[in-house]
Design a protein around this motif. Structure first.
Motif, PDB file in Angstrom:
ATOM      1  N   PRO A 239      12.615 -15.020   1.966  1.00  0.00           N
ATOM      2  CA  PRO A 239      12.651 -14.878   3.416  1.00  0.00           C
ATOM      3  C   PRO A 239      11.465 -15.513   4.141  1.00  0.00           C
ATOM      4  O   PRO A 239      11.550 -15.763   5.339  1.00  0.00           O
ATOM      5  CB  PRO A 239      12.676 -13.363   3.634  1.00  0.00           C
ATOM      6  CG  PRO A 239      12.178 -12.766   2.378  1.00  0.00           C
ATOM      7  CD  PRO A 239      12.501 -13.724   1.281  1.00  0.00           C
ATOM      8  N   LEU A 240      10.385 -15.804   3.437  1.00  0.00           N
ATOM      9  CA  LEU A 240       9.243 -16.441   4.088  1.00  0.00           C
ATOM     10  C   LEU A 240       9.561 -17.846   4.583  1.00  0.00           C
ATOM     11  O   LEU A 240       8.881 -18.360   5.459  1.00  0.00           O
ATOM     12  CB  LEU A 240       8.046 -16.513   3.136  1.00  0.00           C
ATOM     13  CG  LEU A 240       7.324 -15.210   2.830  1.00  0.00           C
ATOM     14  CD1 LEU A 240       6.153 -15.475   1.890  1.00  0.00           C
ATOM     15  CD2 LEU A 240       6.847 -14.528   4.094  1.00  0.00           C
ATOM     16  N   VAL A 241      10.579 -18.487   4.013  1.00  0.00           N
ATOM     17  CA  VAL A 241      10.859 -19.875   4.380  1.00  0.00           C
ATOM     18  C   VAL A 241      12.025 -20.026   5.351  1.00  0.00           C
ATOM     19  O   VAL A 241      12.430 -21.142   5.650  1.00  0.00           O
ATOM     20  CB  VAL A 241      11.095 -20.760   3.133  1.00  0.00           C
ATOM     21  CG1 VAL A 241       9.870 -20.769   2.242  1.00  0.00           C
ATOM     22  CG2 VAL A 241      12.322 -20.331   2.378  1.00  0.00           C
ATOM     23  N   ASP A 242      12.554 -18.888   5.851  1.00  0.00           N
ATOM     24  CA  ASP A 242      13.566 -18.998   6.895  1.00  0.00           C
ATOM     25  C   ASP A 242      12.944 -19.739   8.073  1.00  0.00           C
ATOM     26  O   ASP A 242      11.802 -19.483   8.451  1.00  0.00           O
ATOM     27  CB  ASP A 242      14.028 -17.609   7.351  1.00  0.00           C
ATOM     28  CG  ASP A 242      14.831 -16.878   6.289  1.00  0.00           C
ATOM     29  OD1 ASP A 242      15.228 -17.521   5.295  1.00  0.00           O
ATOM     30  OD2 ASP A 242      15.050 -15.663   6.451  1.00  0.00           O
ATOM     31  N   PHE A 243      13.654 -20.671   8.622  1.00  0.00           N
ATOM     32  CA  PHE A 243      13.226 -21.463   9.796  1.00  0.00           C
ATOM     33  C   PHE A 243      12.110 -22.463   9.472  1.00  0.00           C
ATOM     34  O   PHE A 243      11.457 -22.959  10.376  1.00  0.00           O
ATOM     35  CB  PHE A 243      12.753 -20.563  10.956  1.00  0.00           C
ATOM     36  CG  PHE A 243      13.533 -19.317  11.169  1.00  0.00           C
ATOM     37  CD1 PHE A 243      14.858 -19.370  11.560  1.00  0.00           C
ATOM     38  CD2 PHE A 243      12.966 -18.061  10.972  1.00  0.00           C
ATOM     39  CE1 PHE A 243      15.590 -18.212  11.766  1.00  0.00           C
ATOM     40  CE2 PHE A 243      13.688 -16.897  11.174  1.00  0.00           C
ATOM     41  CZ  PHE A 243      15.009 -16.978  11.578  1.00  0.00           C
ATOM     42  N   VAL A 244      11.846 -22.773   8.199  1.00  0.00           N
ATOM     43  CA  VAL A 244      10.715 -23.636   7.844  1.00  0.00           C
ATOM     44  C   VAL A 244      11.190 -24.983   7.317  1.00  0.00           C
ATOM     45  O   VAL A 244      12.092 -25.065   6.489  1.00  0.00           O
ATOM     46  CB  VAL A 244       9.817 -22.969   6.769  1.00  0.00           C
ATOM     47  CG1 VAL A 244       8.714 -23.913   6.305  1.00  0.00           C
ATOM     48  CG2 VAL A 244       9.231 -21.682   7.298  1.00  0.00           C
ATOM     49  N   GLU A 245      10.535 -26.025   7.794  1.00  0.00           N
ATOM     50  CA  GLU A 245      10.705 -27.374   7.279  1.00  0.00           C
ATOM     51  C   GLU A 245       9.317 -27.991   7.228  1.00  0.00           C
ATOM     52  O   GLU A 245       8.603 -27.996   8.234  1.00  0.00           O
ATOM     53  CB  GLU A 245      11.588 -28.175   8.250  1.00  0.00           C
ATOM     54  CG  GLU A 245      12.569 -29.095   7.565  1.00  0.00           C
ATOM     55  CD  GLU A 245      13.470 -29.760   8.585  1.00  0.00           C
ATOM     56  OE1 GLU A 245      13.159 -30.914   8.941  1.00  0.00           O
ATOM     57  OE2 GLU A 245      14.443 -29.130   9.003  1.00  0.00           O
ATOM     58  N   LEU A 246       8.915 -28.464   6.068  1.00  0.00           N
ATOM     59  CA  LEU A 246       7.574 -29.041   5.951  1.00  0.00           C
ATOM     60  C   LEU A 246       7.555 -30.474   6.487  1.00  0.00           C
ATOM     61  O   LEU A 246       8.376 -31.295   6.088  1.00  0.00           O
ATOM     62  CB  LEU A 246       7.122 -29.057   4.492  1.00  0.00           C
ATOM     63  CG  LEU A 246       6.762 -27.734   3.850  1.00  0.00           C
ATOM     64  CD1 LEU A 246       6.305 -27.959   2.413  1.00  0.00           C
ATOM     65  CD2 LEU A 246       5.701 -26.999   4.631  1.00  0.00           C
ATOM     66  N   PRO A 247       6.601 -30.782   7.366  1.00  0.00           N
ATOM     67  CA  PRO A 247       6.464 -32.170   7.818  1.00  0.00           C
ATOM     68  C   PRO A 247       5.900 -33.047   6.700  1.00  0.00           C
ATOM     69  O   PRO A 247       5.338 -32.542   5.723  1.00  0.00           O
ATOM     70  CB  PRO A 247       5.485 -32.064   8.987  1.00  0.00           C
ATOM     71  CG  PRO A 247       4.804 -30.759   8.852  1.00  0.00           C
ATOM     72  CD  PRO A 247       5.677 -29.877   8.023  1.00  0.00           C
ATOM     73  N   ASP A 248       6.047 -34.337   6.823  1.00  0.00           N
ATOM     74  CA  ASP A 248       5.597 -35.271   5.790  1.00  0.00           C
ATOM     75  C   ASP A 248       4.110 -35.141   5.468  1.00  0.00           C
ATOM     76  O   ASP A 248       3.705 -35.310   4.323  1.00  0.00           O
ATOM     77  CB  ASP A 248       5.912 -36.715   6.198  1.00  0.00           C
ATOM     78  CG  ASP A 248       7.404 -36.991   6.191  1.00  0.00           C
ATOM     79  OD1 ASP A 248       8.145 -36.269   5.480  1.00  0.00           O
ATOM     80  OD2 ASP A 248       7.835 -37.919   6.900  1.00  0.00           O
ATOM     81  N   ASN A 249       3.282 -34.832   6.465  1.00  0.00           N
ATOM     82  CA  ASN A 249       1.842 -34.742   6.222  1.00  0.00           C
ATOM     83  C   ASN A 249       1.433 -33.442   5.515  1.00  0.00           C
ATOM     84  O   ASN A 249       0.262 -33.234   5.246  1.00  0.00           O
ATOM     85  CB  ASN A 249       1.061 -34.906   7.522  1.00  0.00           C
ATOM     86  CG  ASN A 249       1.337 -33.788   8.515  1.00  0.00           C
ATOM     87  OD1 ASN A 249       2.392 -33.147   8.486  1.00  0.00           O
ATOM     88  ND2 ASN A 249       0.388 -33.563   9.414  1.00  0.00           N
ATOM     89  N   CYS A 250       2.396 -32.577   5.210  1.00  0.00           N
ATOM     90  CA  CYS A 250       2.100 -31.298   4.543  1.00  0.00           C
ATOM     91  C   CYS A 250       2.793 -31.184   3.194  1.00  0.00           C
ATOM     92  O   CYS A 250       3.026 -30.073   2.707  1.00  0.00           O
ATOM     93  CB  CYS A 250       2.529 -30.138   5.429  1.00  0.00           C
ATOM     94  SG  CYS A 250       1.577 -29.992   6.928  1.00  0.00           S
TER      95      CYS A 250
END
Length: 186
Positions: free
Chosen positions: A116-127
């Motif tokens: 559930p910690l990654v709901d709504f999460v997308e990592l940008p390229d710089n991360c």
């Protein structure tokens, strides 16, 4: 017009639980974002998330032991199994499995299909070097430290990096003998 029927207590509780989980997820995301802004280096953010998790883990173990009614675990294998099946369910609402034991019984993987910690999460390229859920590795390490098990916890697979599951490797470094603040015979 028909009156609105009140919800059952279970439905209200489920809604409150869902709202709390979403609030926690969004708050955690804001913390990670702020760390990225303040520290600028992804490796430093990973270290800070791990340390935050460790500090949570050393306190969370008391609540876990008080609320779970789990008896004392006999060994590392049993302890990691309880963390995966009871701890993750209690605090994150998801079950995890323990796999990939080595021959010595000192190293295994905890696998989460859902996180559930990654709901709504997308990592940008710089991360791309960021272990977004690194707080979990710290929580596990801190909790195990409080039950006299020094461990090393590292991420092997991460859905945010394109893997199919979240997988943490937990390696027992040593059992620390329990110390008592005083001697009984004095």
């Amino acid at each position: 017009m028909a009156p609105i029927a009140p919800r059952s207590g279970d439905a209200i509780f489920a809604n409150v639980e869902r709202v709390n989980a979403e609030l926690f997820t969004l708050t955690y995301g804001a913390i990670v974002r702020q760390l990225l802004t303040d520290l600028e280096e992804v490796d430093e953010v990973n270290k800070q998330l791990d340390q935050m998790g460790y500090n949570i883990g050393i306190r969370l173990i008391d609540e876990f032991l008080a609320k779970s009614n789990v008896s004392r675990c006999n060994d590392f294998r049993e302890t990691t199994d309880v963390i995966a099946k009871v701890g993750f369910k209690m605090f994150l609402g998801v079950a995890a499995s323990v796999t990939n034991w080595d021959a010595d019984g000192t190293c295994c993987s905890i696998v989460l299909e859902d996180n559930p910690l990654v709901d709504f999460v997308e990592l940008p390229d710089n991360c791309q070097g960021l272990y977004y859920c690194n707080i979990l590795s710290g929580v596990i390490r801190g909790a195990l430290d409080m039950v006299s098990m020094k461990t090393e916890v590292t991420w092997l697979r991460d859905v945010l990096r394109g893997d199919d599951v979240f997988e943490l490797q937990v390696k027992l470094l040593k059992h620390v003998p329990e110390e008592y603040p005083y001697k009984d015979d004095e």
